[in-house]
Scaffold this motif. Structure first.
Motif, PDB file in Angstrom:
ATOM      1  N   ARG A  56      -1.141  51.001  32.667  1.00  0.00           N
ATOM      2  CA  ARG A  56      -1.081  52.296  33.360  1.00  0.00           C
ATOM      3  C   ARG A  56      -2.297  53.148  33.031  1.00  0.00           C
ATOM      4  NH1 ARG A  56       5.169  54.348  32.908  1.00  0.00           N
ATOM      5  NH2 ARG A  56       6.061  52.735  34.223  1.00  0.00           N
ATOM      6  N   THR A  57      -2.690  53.161  31.767  1.00  0.00           N
ATOM      7  CA  THR A  57      -3.853  53.957  31.366  1.00  0.00           C
ATOM      8  C   THR A  57      -5.127  53.399  31.985  1.00  0.00           C
ATOM      9  OG1 THR A  57      -2.746  54.425  29.269  1.00  0.00           O
ATOM     10  CG2 THR A  57      -5.098  54.889  29.389  1.00  0.00           C
ATOM     11  N   GLU A 117      -5.143  54.242  35.738  1.00  0.00           N
ATOM     12  CA  GLU A 117      -5.290  55.668  36.024  1.00  0.00           C
ATOM     13  C   GLU A 117      -6.693  56.179  35.734  1.00  0.00           C
ATOM     14  OE1 GLU A 117      -2.834  57.512  37.313  1.00  0.00           O
ATOM     15  OE2 GLU A 117      -3.897  59.425  37.258  1.00  0.00           O
ATOM     16  N   HIS A 139      -7.435  63.949  28.395  1.00  0.00           N
ATOM     17  CA  HIS A 139      -6.506  63.603  29.480  1.00  0.00           C
ATOM     18  C   HIS A 139      -5.824  62.270  29.203  1.00  0.00           C
ATOM     19  CE1 HIS A 139      -7.203  66.895  32.190  1.00  0.00           C
ATOM     20  NE2 HIS A 139      -8.501  66.715  32.149  1.00  0.00           N
ATOM     21  N   ASP A 152      -3.132  62.826  26.616  1.00  0.00           N
ATOM     22  CA  ASP A 152      -1.996  63.511  27.245  1.00  0.00           C
ATOM     23  C   ASP A 152      -1.218  62.565  28.154  1.00  0.00           C
ATOM     24  OD1 ASP A 152      -2.667  65.846  25.948  1.00  0.00           O
ATOM     25  OD2 ASP A 152      -3.729  66.699  27.677  1.00  0.00           O
ATOM     26  N   PHE A 153      -1.942  61.702  28.867  1.00  0.00           N
ATOM     27  CA  PHE A 153      -1.291  60.754  29.776  1.00  0.00           C
ATOM     28  C   PHE A 153      -0.412  59.776  28.993  1.00  0.00           C
ATOM     29  CE2 PHE A 153      -1.295  56.654  32.002  1.00  0.00           C
ATOM     30  CZ  PHE A 153      -0.728  57.034  33.209  1.00  0.00           C
ATOM     31  N   ASP A 213       0.892  60.186  26.085  1.00  0.00           N
ATOM     32  CA  ASP A 213       2.024  60.944  25.552  1.00  0.00           C
ATOM     33  C   ASP A 213       3.057  61.233  26.636  1.00  0.00           C
ATOM     34  OD1 ASP A 213       3.273  62.155  23.340  1.00  0.00           O
ATOM     35  OD2 ASP A 213       2.612  64.141  24.024  1.00  0.00           O
ATOM     36  N   SER A 214       2.602  61.471  27.863  1.00  0.00           N
ATOM     37  CA  SER A 214       3.527  61.809  28.948  1.00  0.00           C
ATOM     38  C   SER A 214       4.310  60.600  29.463  1.00  0.00           C
ATOM     39  CB  SER A 214       2.765  62.445  30.114  1.00  0.00           C
ATOM     40  OG  SER A 214       1.989  61.473  30.785  1.00  0.00           O
ATOM     41  N   LEU A 215       3.914  59.394  29.088  1.00  0.00           N
ATOM     42  CA  LEU A 215       4.653  58.204  29.511  1.00  0.00           C
ATOM     43  C   LEU A 215       6.028  58.125  28.848  1.00  0.00           C
ATOM     44  CD1 LEU A 215       1.808  55.506  29.489  1.00  0.00           C
ATOM     45  CD2 LEU A 215       2.854  56.606  31.472  1.00  0.00           C
ATOM     46  N   HIS A 216       6.183  58.759  27.700  1.00  0.00           N
ATOM     47  CA  HIS A 216       7.453  58.818  26.961  1.00  0.00           C
ATOM     48  C   HIS A 216       8.005  57.439  26.596  1.00  0.00           C
ATOM     49  CE1 HIS A 216       7.572  63.105  27.559  1.00  0.00           C
ATOM     50  NE2 HIS A 216       7.472  62.937  28.867  1.00  0.00           N
ATOM     51  N   GLU A 267       5.491  57.302  20.805  1.00  0.00           N
ATOM     52  CA  GLU A 267       5.093  58.584  20.218  1.00  0.00           C
ATOM     53  C   GLU A 267       3.722  58.425  19.567  1.00  0.00           C
ATOM     54  OE1 GLU A 267       6.529  61.199  16.385  1.00  0.00           O
ATOM     55  OE2 GLU A 267       7.968  59.951  17.434  1.00  0.00           O
TER      56      GLU A 267
END
Length: 112
Positions: free
Chosen positions: A31-32, A35, A72, A75-76, A78-81, A84
Motif C-alpha cells: 500500500r505504501t 501510494e 506523509h 502518517d499513512f 499509522d493511518s492503516l491501523h 503501531e
C-alpha cells in the motif's frame, strides 16, 4: 540531489505467527509503495512475530519536499491501523557536492 532515508519499528499485537506477520507486512509495504512510489522493505527483526523494522527511501530535488513526503508516509502507515509505529528515525542528505559541475563537450551531440 536530496535523499531521505527512514527506518521505523512497528508493533503488530494481533500477529501470532510469522505467516500472519508477513501478511500484515505485505499489506503495509504494498500500500505504501503504491501510494507514494517509494522503495520500501523489511530491513530487520525478520524472525520476530510481533515486531518489524521497515526502511524506505525517497529521492528528489528539494529538502522540504523530501521531508514532507517522509512525514506523509509515516502518517499513512499509522493511518492503516494494522500496526503501531513504536519508533522512527529519518535522515535527509544533500548530495549536491558529490559531482563536479559537468564540463563535457556538447558539440559532438549537435549533429543529432
Amino acid at each position: 540531489m536530496v535523499a531521505g532515508l527512514a527506518v521505523i519499528d512497528i508493533f503488530m499485537p494481533g500477529c501470532r505467527s510469522l505467516k500472519e506477520k508477513r501478511g500484515v507486512l505485505k499489506r503495509v509495504l504494498k500500500r505504501t509503495q503504491n501510494e507514494f512510489n517509494v522503495s520500501i522493505a523489511e530491513v530487520g527483526d525478520n524472525d520476530q512475530w510481533k515486531r518489524a523494522r521497515i526502511g524506505f527511501c525517497v529521492v528528489g530535488n528539494e529538502k522540504q519536499y523530501i521531508n514532507a513526503k517522509m512525514d506523509h508516509i509515516l502518517d499513512f502507515i499509522d493511518s492503516l491501523h494494522v500496526a503501531e509505529i513504536v519508533k522512527s528515525k529519518m535522515e535527509i542528505m544533500s548530495m549536491d557536492d558529490l559531482l563536479d559541475p559537468w564540463e563535457g563537450n556538447v558539440e559532438k551531440y549537435d549533429e543529432f
